[in-house]
Scaffold this motif. Structure first.
Motif, PDB file in Angstrom:
ATOM      1  N   LEU A 106      -5.109 -49.939  -5.090  1.00  0.00           N
ATOM      2  CA  LEU A 106      -5.442 -51.033  -6.184  1.00  0.00           C
ATOM      3  C   LEU A 106      -6.976 -50.500  -6.289  1.00  0.00           C
ATOM      4  O   LEU A 106      -7.643 -51.135  -7.521  1.00  0.00           O
ATOM      5  CB  LEU A 106      -5.385 -52.355  -5.746  1.00  0.00           C
ATOM      6  CG  LEU A 106      -3.881 -52.845  -5.737  1.00  0.00           C
ATOM      7  CD1 LEU A 106      -3.565 -54.136  -5.108  1.00  0.00           C
ATOM      8  CD2 LEU A 106      -3.479 -52.799  -7.108  1.00  0.00           C
ATOM      9  N   GLU A 107      -7.873 -50.485  -5.275  1.00  0.00           N
ATOM     10  CA  GLU A 107      -9.212 -50.436  -5.545  1.00  0.00           C
ATOM     11  C   GLU A 107      -9.480 -49.085  -6.439  1.00  0.00           C
ATOM     12  O   GLU A 107     -10.294 -49.283  -7.439  1.00  0.00           O
ATOM     13  CB  GLU A 107     -10.052 -49.840  -3.946  1.00  0.00           C
ATOM     14  CG  GLU A 107     -10.061 -51.202  -3.253  1.00  0.00           C
ATOM     15  CD  GLU A 107     -10.809 -50.861  -1.833  1.00  0.00           C
ATOM     16  OE1 GLU A 107     -11.326 -49.706  -1.708  1.00  0.00           O
ATOM     17  OE2 GLU A 107     -10.712 -51.614  -0.880  1.00  0.00           O
ATOM     18  N   ILE A 108      -8.870 -48.057  -6.111  1.00  0.00           N
ATOM     19  CA  ILE A 108      -8.934 -46.919  -7.035  1.00  0.00           C
ATOM     20  C   ILE A 108      -8.671 -47.000  -8.605  1.00  0.00           C
ATOM     21  O   ILE A 108      -9.442 -46.862  -9.407  1.00  0.00           O
ATOM     22  CB  ILE A 108      -8.153 -45.583  -6.549  1.00  0.00           C
ATOM     23  CG1 ILE A 108      -8.808 -44.972  -5.149  1.00  0.00           C
ATOM     24  CG2 ILE A 108      -8.245 -44.491  -7.236  1.00  0.00           C
ATOM     25  CD1 ILE A 108      -8.189 -44.269  -4.279  1.00  0.00           C
ATOM     26  N   LEU A 109      -7.549 -47.799  -8.614  1.00  0.00           N
ATOM     27  CA  LEU A 109      -7.244 -48.218 -10.016  1.00  0.00           C
ATOM     28  C   LEU A 109      -8.147 -49.181 -10.610  1.00  0.00           C
ATOM     29  O   LEU A 109      -8.735 -48.904 -11.593  1.00  0.00           O
ATOM     30  CB  LEU A 109      -5.977 -48.778 -10.112  1.00  0.00           C
ATOM     31  CG  LEU A 109      -4.495 -47.922  -9.904  1.00  0.00           C
ATOM     32  CD1 LEU A 109      -3.191 -48.909  -9.939  1.00  0.00           C
ATOM     33  CD2 LEU A 109      -4.437 -47.121 -11.017  1.00  0.00           C
ATOM     34  N   ALA A 110      -8.850 -50.022  -9.793  1.00  0.00           N
ATOM     35  CA  ALA A 110      -9.845 -50.796 -10.476  1.00  0.00           C
ATOM     36  C   ALA A 110     -11.081 -50.254 -10.847  1.00  0.00           C
ATOM     37  O   ALA A 110     -11.765 -50.384 -11.901  1.00  0.00           O
ATOM     38  CB  ALA A 110      -9.965 -52.096  -9.508  1.00  0.00           C
ATOM     39  N   ASP A 111     -11.556 -49.288 -10.080  1.00  0.00           N
ATOM     40  CA  ASP A 111     -12.545 -48.482 -10.381  1.00  0.00           C
ATOM     41  C   ASP A 111     -12.521 -47.464 -11.471  1.00  0.00           C
ATOM     42  O   ASP A 111     -13.343 -47.548 -12.235  1.00  0.00           O
ATOM     43  CB  ASP A 111     -12.904 -47.607  -9.040  1.00  0.00           C
ATOM     44  CG  ASP A 111     -14.233 -46.409  -9.386  1.00  0.00           C
ATOM     45  OD1 ASP A 111     -15.370 -47.311  -9.586  1.00  0.00           O
ATOM     46  OD2 ASP A 111     -14.078 -45.393  -9.326  1.00  0.00           O
ATOM     47  N   ALA A 112     -11.110 -46.961 -11.569  1.00  0.00           N
ATOM     48  CA  ALA A 112     -11.051 -45.971 -12.563  1.00  0.00           C
ATOM     49  C   ALA A 112     -10.935 -47.109 -14.033  1.00  0.00           C
ATOM     50  O   ALA A 112     -11.470 -46.483 -14.933  1.00  0.00           O
ATOM     51  CB  ALA A 112      -9.717 -45.511 -12.509  1.00  0.00           C
ATOM     52  N   HIS A 113     -10.383 -47.964 -13.892  1.00  0.00           N
ATOM     53  CA  HIS A 113     -10.335 -48.986 -14.811  1.00  0.00           C
ATOM     54  C   HIS A 113     -11.712 -49.366 -15.545  1.00  0.00           C
ATOM     55  O   HIS A 113     -11.965 -49.308 -16.573  1.00  0.00           O
ATOM     56  CB  HIS A 113      -9.614 -50.284 -14.660  1.00  0.00           C
ATOM     57  CG  HIS A 113      -9.483 -51.270 -15.934  1.00  0.00           C
ATOM     58  ND1 HIS A 113      -8.897 -50.958 -16.961  1.00  0.00           N
ATOM     59  CD2 HIS A 113     -10.094 -52.449 -16.082  1.00  0.00           C
ATOM     60  CE1 HIS A 113      -8.901 -51.772 -17.807  1.00  0.00           C
ATOM     61  NE2 HIS A 113      -9.610 -52.946 -17.255  1.00  0.00           N
ATOM     62  N   SER A 114     -12.718 -49.739 -14.441  1.00  0.00           N
ATOM     63  CA  SER A 114     -13.881 -49.842 -14.854  1.00  0.00           C
ATOM     64  C   SER A 114     -14.749 -49.049 -15.624  1.00  0.00           C
ATOM     65  O   SER A 114     -15.671 -49.185 -16.415  1.00  0.00           O
ATOM     66  CB  SER A 114     -14.775 -50.486 -13.753  1.00  0.00           C
ATOM     67  OG  SER A 114     -15.214 -49.351 -12.965  1.00  0.00           O
ATOM     68  N   ARG A 115     -14.230 -47.597 -15.562  1.00  0.00           N
ATOM     69  CA  ARG A 115     -14.904 -46.699 -16.146  1.00  0.00           C
ATOM     70  C   ARG A 115     -14.147 -46.112 -17.555  1.00  0.00           C
ATOM     71  O   ARG A 115     -14.187 -45.190 -18.199  1.00  0.00           O
ATOM     72  CB  ARG A 115     -14.992 -45.472 -15.271  1.00  0.00           C
ATOM     73  CG  ARG A 115     -15.894 -45.610 -14.199  1.00  0.00           C
ATOM     74  CD  ARG A 115     -16.054 -44.517 -13.299  1.00  0.00           C
ATOM     75  NE  ARG A 115     -15.097 -44.311 -12.305  1.00  0.00           N
ATOM     76  CZ  ARG A 115     -13.847 -43.547 -12.383  1.00  0.00           C
ATOM     77  NH1 ARG A 115     -13.892 -42.526 -13.390  1.00  0.00           N
ATOM     78  NH2 ARG A 115     -12.944 -43.413 -11.361  1.00  0.00           N
TER      79      ARG A 115
END
Length: 150
Positions: free
Chosen positions: A8-17
């Protein structure tokens, strides 16, 4: 399943970019449910889930699924739901993640193709396309996008 918070952290980070960062957020409950369902199905071989770790921490992952061709076919295709990595991942890991999904997909008895797209949502599409080509993929049409202005 213990990796889900990190995924979920990785997805959230990717989404933020991503190109959608200013358009929508992530429904964390829906994302967690989807991750759990696909990972659970991977235990039985009905889906594919793999992670890439750096010093014991997940830094990339892929989730692959099999679905009926065009959702109505009596044969299926294999595709990735997520193929995401942080900047800390070993540069070889994204290719290895996809290669693992391809290997799994080739074992699916009703699958007739493995289809993966490269878009600028969170990745460099040309770089990803070159990686897919090295794995044997061939160009297959193109994506088009019409943004709805609100």
């Amino acid at each position: 399943m213990t990796d889900i918070p990190r995924l979920l952290e990785i997805l959230a980070d990717a989404h933020s970019r991503s190109i959608y960062a200013d358009v929508c957020g992530i429904d964390r409950t829906r994302a967690k449910t989807l991750l759990m369902e696909v990972i659970r199905a991977s235990f039985d071989g009905e889906a594919y889930a793999a992670v890439a770790e750096v010093q014991g921490q997940v830094e990339g992952f892929i989730l692959g699924v099999e679905e009926p061709l065009y959702l109505i076919g009596d044969k299926s295709l294999v595709t990735d739901l997520f193929w995401v990595a942080t900047s800390r991942v070993n540069p070889r890991d994204p290719r290895q993640l996809m290669a693992g999904m391809v290997e799994w997909g080739q074992t699916r008895p009703h699958a007739v193709e493995i289809r993966c797209g490269t878009t600028p949502v969170i990745q460099e599409p040309e770089k990803a396309a070159r990686m897919l080509k090295r794995l044997g993929f061939k160009p297959y049409g193109q994506f088009s996008r019409l943004e709805i202005k609100r």
